[in-house]
Design a protein around this motif. Structure first.
Motif, mmCIF file in Angstrom:
data_model
loop_
_atom_site.group_PDB
_atom_site.id
_atom_site.type_symbol
_atom_site.label_atom_id
_atom_site.label_comp_id
_atom_site.label_asym_id
_atom_site.label_seq_id
_atom_site.Cartn_x
_atom_site.Cartn_y
_atom_site.Cartn_z
ATOM 1 N N ALA A 167 53.453 -4.145 10.804
ATOM 2 C CA ALA A 167 53.139 -3.258 12.614
ATOM 3 C C ALA A 167 51.772 -2.421 12.552
ATOM 4 O O ALA A 167 52.224 -1.658 11.819
ATOM 5 C CB ALA A 167 54.792 -2.981 13.744
ATOM 6 N N ILE A 168 51.597 -2.920 13.438
ATOM 7 C CA ILE A 168 50.044 -1.499 13.408
ATOM 8 C C ILE A 168 50.763 -0.547 15.016
ATOM 9 O O ILE A 168 51.528 -1.240 15.984
ATOM 10 C CB ILE A 168 49.409 -1.978 14.345
ATOM 11 N N ARG A 169 51.434 0.543 14.725
ATOM 12 C CA ARG A 169 51.810 1.206 15.523
ATOM 13 C C ARG A 169 51.062 2.775 16.286
ATOM 14 O O ARG A 169 51.045 4.163 16.019
ATOM 15 C CB ARG A 169 53.116 1.925 15.166
ATOM 16 N N PRO A 170 49.824 2.724 16.727
ATOM 17 C CA PRO A 170 48.794 3.491 17.384
ATOM 18 C C PRO A 170 49.426 4.469 18.075
ATOM 19 O O PRO A 170 49.701 4.113 18.816
ATOM 20 C CB PRO A 170 46.916 3.061 17.508
ATOM 21 N N ASN A 171 48.778 5.873 18.468
ATOM 22 C CA ASN A 171 49.703 6.643 19.132
ATOM 23 C C ASN A 171 47.795 7.438 19.820
ATOM 24 O O ASN A 171 47.647 7.853 18.755
ATOM 25 C CB ASN A 171 50.427 7.552 19.221
ATOM 26 N N LEU A 172 48.053 6.591 20.810
ATOM 27 C CA LEU A 172 47.253 7.759 21.550
ATOM 28 C C LEU A 172 48.110 8.652 22.641
ATOM 29 O O LEU A 172 47.658 8.560 24.589
ATOM 30 C CB LEU A 172 46.058 6.938 22.491
ATOM 31 N N LYS A 173 47.701 10.225 22.150
ATOM 32 C CA LYS A 173 48.024 11.514 23.082
ATOM 33 C C LYS A 173 49.548 10.619 22.892
ATOM 34 O O LYS A 173 51.019 10.520 22.324
ATOM 35 C CB LYS A 173 47.572 11.734 24.545
ATOM 36 N N LYS A 174 50.407 11.008 24.348
ATOM 37 C CA LYS A 174 51.895 10.293 24.815
ATOM 38 C C LYS A 174 51.695 8.432 24.491
ATOM 39 O O LYS A 174 52.799 8.524 24.715
ATOM 40 C CB LYS A 174 52.506 10.882 26.030
ATOM 41 N N LEU A 175 50.514 7.972 25.028
ATOM 42 C CA LEU A 175 50.879 6.532 24.483
ATOM 43 C C LEU A 175 50.760 6.302 23.681
ATOM 44 O O LEU A 175 50.563 6.359 23.018
ATOM 45 C CB LEU A 175 49.191 6.580 25.944
#
Length: 179
Positions: A98-106
């Motif tokens: 998996a690719i699981r990036p976080n953009l602040k709370k998203l």
């Protein structure tokens, strides 16, 4: 075997490659990624049985560990019911990348899966090898927990005549993360 069967895999592979190129190698994205993530999702799966579309309830549990930036490796467990409430369940599981990036709370999840599932049919359950792809969007309302909605596609192999060869799922549930 037609090209249309594999279109979702090609589209998701292209999306994952773009995400990895944009977010993976930089140290800034690594600081926004989790060490581990665990998801508990419930939803519905639709597949064609002898040409008729049917809904089946599904429970999906996965766990992944970060290996480099937003790249995660892990496994999943699936419980697919013949009807509500998970009657005559078909159990399965497998591995996922998996690719699981976080953009602040998203929180964004994109993954490929491979494994085994006993698919509940009208008269019995049939075991099948599977491959799949999923995409999810989540929101972390706490530092260690959030909610996620996912769309998932799964291809079944060596199913009997009249049984589904693939299925689509929509699921919602809770995610827990270790930073």
């Amino acid at each position: 075997m037609g090209v249309n069967r594999f279109t979702p895999i090609v589209v998701l592979a292209a999306w994952l490659a773009v995400c990895w190129a944009a977010l993976g190698p930089s140290p800034a994205s690594a600081s926004g990624s989790d060490l581990a993530a665990f998801d508990f999702l419930f939803g519905g799966t639709t597949a064609k049985f002898s040409g008729d579309r049917r809904w089946q309830p599904t429970l999906w549990i996965d766990g992944t560990a970060g290996v480099a930036g937003p790249l995660h490796l892990g496994g999943y467990f699936q419980w697919l019911g013949k009807s509500w409430p998970l009657e005559d369940p078909g159990l399965g599981g497998g591995g996922m990348i998996a690719i699981r990036p976080n953009l602040k709370k998203l929180r964004i999840t994109g993954a490929f899966t491979g494994g085994y599932l006993k698919v509940p049919l009208p008269t019995h359950s049939e075991g099948a090898g599977t491959i799949g792809a999923l995409f999810g969007l989540g929101y972390s309302f706490l530092d260690w927990m959030g909610i996620e909605a996912r769309g998932r596609w799964m291809q079944y192999f060596r199913m009997p005549e009249g049984a589904p060869s693939s299925a689509w799922s929509i699921e919602v549930g809770l995610s827990f993360f270790v930073k």
